[in-house]
Design a protein around this motif. Structure first.
Motif, PDB file in Angstrom:
ATOM      1  N   ALA A 148       0.823  -1.212   0.000  1.00 41.55           N
ATOM      2  CA  ALA A 148       0.000   0.000   0.000  1.00 41.55           C
ATOM      3  C   ALA A 148       0.853   1.257   0.000  1.00 41.55           C
ATOM      4  N   ASP A 149       0.283   2.320  -0.538  1.00 43.71           N
ATOM      5  CA  ASP A 149       0.899   3.645  -0.446  1.00 43.71           C
ATOM      6  C   ASP A 149       0.532   4.322   0.873  1.00 43.71           C
ATOM      7  N   VAL A 150      -0.688   4.068   1.327  1.00 41.72           N
ATOM      8  CA  VAL A 150      -1.190   4.656   2.570  1.00 41.72           C
ATOM      9  C   VAL A 150      -1.992   3.596   3.326  1.00 41.72           C
ATOM     10  N   ILE A 151      -1.728   3.484   4.611  1.00 44.49           N
ATOM     11  CA  ILE A 151      -2.556   2.663   5.500  1.00 44.49           C
ATOM     12  C   ILE A 151      -3.154   3.600   6.540  1.00 44.49           C
ATOM     13  N   TRP A 152      -4.446   3.512   6.702  1.00 50.67           N
ATOM     14  CA  TRP A 152      -5.244   4.445   7.516  1.00 50.67           C
ATOM     15  C   TRP A 152      -5.849   3.675   8.679  1.00 50.67           C
ATOM     16  N   PHE A 153      -5.685   4.197   9.902  1.00 48.75           N
ATOM     17  CA  PHE A 153      -6.217   3.526  11.090  1.00 48.75           C
ATOM     18  C   PHE A 153      -6.824   4.608  11.970  1.00 48.75           C
ATOM     19  N   ARG A 154      -8.157   4.665  11.985  1.00 47.25           N
ATOM     20  CA  ARG A 154      -8.848   5.785  12.627  1.00 47.25           C
ATOM     21  C   ARG A 154      -9.586   5.351  13.889  1.00 47.25           C
ATOM     22  N   VAL A 171       1.289  -5.532  20.035  1.00 42.32           N
ATOM     23  CA  VAL A 171       1.376  -4.237  19.344  1.00 42.32           C
ATOM     24  C   VAL A 171       2.646  -4.113  18.512  1.00 42.32           C
ATOM     25  N   PRO A 172       3.830  -4.475  19.031  1.00 46.28           N
ATOM     26  CA  PRO A 172       5.025  -4.397  18.176  1.00 46.28           C
ATOM     27  C   PRO A 172       4.915  -5.253  16.922  1.00 46.28           C
ATOM     28  N   ALA A 173       4.317  -6.457  17.050  1.00 45.29           N
ATOM     29  CA  ALA A 173       4.154  -7.318  15.876  1.00 45.29           C
ATOM     30  C   ALA A 173       3.210  -6.668  14.863  1.00 45.29           C
ATOM     31  N   PHE A 174       2.139  -6.056  15.351  1.00 43.63           N
ATOM     32  CA  PHE A 174       1.199  -5.376  14.457  1.00 43.63           C
ATOM     33  C   PHE A 174       1.895  -4.260  13.693  1.00 43.63           C
ATOM     34  N   ASN A 175       2.635  -3.420  14.397  1.00 42.23           N
ATOM     35  CA  ASN A 175       3.276  -2.280  13.741  1.00 42.23           C
ATOM     36  C   ASN A 175       4.341  -2.715  12.745  1.00 42.23           C
ATOM     37  N   LYS A 176       5.081  -3.764  13.058  1.00 47.06           N
ATOM     38  CA  LYS A 176       6.065  -4.266  12.106  1.00 47.06           C
ATOM     39  C   LYS A 176       5.379  -4.849  10.878  1.00 47.06           C
ATOM     40  N   ALA A 177       4.225  -5.503  11.077  1.00 51.27           N
ATOM     41  CA  ALA A 177       3.483  -6.059   9.952  1.00 51.27           C
ATOM     42  C   ALA A 177       2.944  -4.941   9.055  1.00 51.27           C
ATOM     43  N   VAL A 178       2.466  -3.859   9.667  1.00 51.51           N
ATOM     44  CA  VAL A 178       2.010  -2.702   8.885  1.00 51.51           C
ATOM     45  C   VAL A 178       3.179  -2.114   8.101  1.00 51.51           C
ATOM     46  N   TYR A 179       4.328  -2.015   8.745  1.00 48.98           N
ATOM     47  CA  TYR A 179       5.540  -1.508   8.084  1.00 48.98           C
ATOM     48  C   TYR A 179       5.826  -2.321   6.817  1.00 48.98           C
ATOM     49  N   GLU A 180       5.766  -3.638   6.941  1.00 53.19           N
ATOM     50  CA  GLU A 180       6.061  -4.514   5.808  1.00 53.19           C
ATOM     51  C   GLU A 180       4.976  -4.446   4.739  1.00 53.19           C
ATOM     52  N   ALA A 181       3.760  -4.066   5.116  1.00 59.50           N
ATOM     53  CA  ALA A 181       2.657  -3.986   4.157  1.00 59.50           C
ATOM     54  C   ALA A 181       2.687  -2.705   3.332  1.00 59.50           C
ATOM     55  N   LEU A 182       3.571  -1.778   3.692  1.00 56.98           N
ATOM     56  CA  LEU A 182       3.693  -0.513   2.976  1.00 56.98           C
ATOM     57  C   LEU A 182       4.835  -0.556   1.961  1.00 56.98           C
ATOM     58  N   LYS A 183       4.672   0.199   0.898  1.00 60.47           N
ATOM     59  CA  LYS A 183       5.776   0.422  -0.018  1.00 60.47           C
ATOM     60  C   LYS A 183       6.818   1.310   0.669  1.00 60.47           C
ATOM     61  N   PRO A 184       8.083   1.254   0.278  1.00 56.96           N
ATOM     62  CA  PRO A 184       9.047   2.242   0.787  1.00 56.96           C
ATOM     63  C   PRO A 184       8.534   3.655   0.500  1.00 56.96           C
ATOM     64  N   GLY A 185       8.553   4.499   1.509  1.00 50.60           N
ATOM     65  CA  GLY A 185       7.971   5.831   1.369  1.00 50.60           C
ATOM     66  C   GLY A 185       6.489   5.877   1.651  1.00 50.60           C
ATOM     67  N   PHE A 226       2.934   8.793   9.747  1.00 52.18           N
ATOM     68  CA  PHE A 226       4.243   8.147   9.858  1.00 52.18           C
ATOM     69  C   PHE A 226       4.641   7.610   8.486  1.00 52.18           C
ATOM     70  N   GLU A 227       5.936   7.576   8.250  1.00 55.23           N
ATOM     71  CA  GLU A 227       6.425   7.117   6.938  1.00 55.23           C
ATOM     72  C   GLU A 227       7.378   5.956   7.098  1.00 55.23           C
ATOM     73  N   ARG A 228       7.244   4.979   6.225  1.00 49.49           N
ATOM     74  CA  ARG A 228       8.239   3.921   6.133  1.00 49.49           C
ATOM     75  C   ARG A 228       9.399   4.441   5.279  1.00 49.49           C
ATOM     76  N   PRO A 229      10.603   4.551   5.826  1.00 45.13           N
ATOM     77  CA  PRO A 229      11.738   5.076   5.039  1.00 45.13           C
ATOM     78  C   PRO A 229      12.036   4.207   3.810  1.00 45.13           C
TER      79      PRO A 229
END
Length: 248
Positions: free
Chosen positions: A134-140, A156-170, A245-248
């Motif tokens: 994804a380009d953007v992941i939204w959690f409201r 929570v750390p596992a969730f955030n790392k999984a979201v990180y991996e689900a995003l494209k760089p940037g 937040f941005e994935r570098p």
């Protein structure tokens, strides 16, 4: 066979034009003002500030957005913003659906008939995944639920790392939630449905994200942060933070 110089230049211009078209920014004001939007959605605009938040996201045509714990209101807007060549994943957390006694739509189904670019995804918090990056992941308004009994609680750390991996760089992870008092305990999160913004920043930094933007659009300095968010005295008027937040 080699192309002539004029032909090569024309081909390059066509490629460049196509790339520019794919990266076009939508007119978010026009999207929000579209009279074809459901009246029930339009009635919520004053409190949700969709034009300001869509502008903050800076979505482009053809991009992919994932809405965690999805809602048709935002998914309709995202679908219009990314256009028919873009994708919106309505990402259901199965734990949340079970807790709310809701049936998770079949993966790949289209929950909003007038927006066929919205498709359902079924995943879990700890192993969050999407069909494509994804380009953007939204959690409201639900990040706090990762900590309380409603969601298990989650890792929570596992969730955030999984979201990180689900995003494209940037790619960007957008979190909106109800503000809790500094140092709020997990018990307070569960009771009030609020979270200390500092906890979110710490969590995401630990997962490798960078905080690149925030908005005061949903802030309310008159909220004393001590009422449960569904209390009629504050419902719909809570102080909320908006972090990008941005994935570098």
């Amino acid at each position: 066979m080699l192309k002539s110089a004029p032909a090569a230049l024309a081909a390059a211009l066509l490629v460049s034009t196509a790339c520019m078209a794919a990266a076009a920014s939508p007119d978010v004001t026009a999207i929000v003002a579209d009279p074809a939007r459901p009246e029930a959605d339009r009635a919520l605009d004053a409190s949700r500030h969709p034009a300001e938040l869509l502008a903050l996201l800076d979505l482009k045509e053809g991009q992919t957005v994932a809405d965690i714990w999805p809602g048709d209101y935002w998914d309709r807007l995202f679908a219009d913003a990314v256009g028919p060549t873009g994708k919106v994943y309505a990402a259901h957390l199965t734990e949340a659906d079970a807790a709310e006694k809701q049936v998770t739509p079949p993966p790949g189904s289209m929950p909003i008939p007038e927006h066929p670019n919205v498709t359902s995804v079924s995943t879990t918090a700890n192993t969050f995944s999407l069909p494509s990056k994804a380009d953007v992941i939204w959690f409201r308004q639900n990040y706090h639920d990762l900590y309380d009994k409603f969601m298990g609680p989650s890792d929570v750390p596992a969730f955030n790392k999984a979201v990180y991996e689900a995003l494209k760089p940037g790619g960007r992870f957008v979190i909106i939630d109800h503000t809790g008092k500094p140092g709020s305990s997990v018990e307070a999160m569960e009771k009030l449905h609020r979270i200390d913004p500092a906890v979110v920043k710490q969590d995401l930094a630990a997962a490798g994200f960078r905080l690149v933007a925030e908005s005061d659009t949903l802030r309310n300095p008159d909220d004393a942060l001590d009422l449960m968010v569904f209390n009629p005295a504050i419902r719909g008027k809570t102080d909320q933070f908006v972090y990008v937040f941005e994935r570098p």
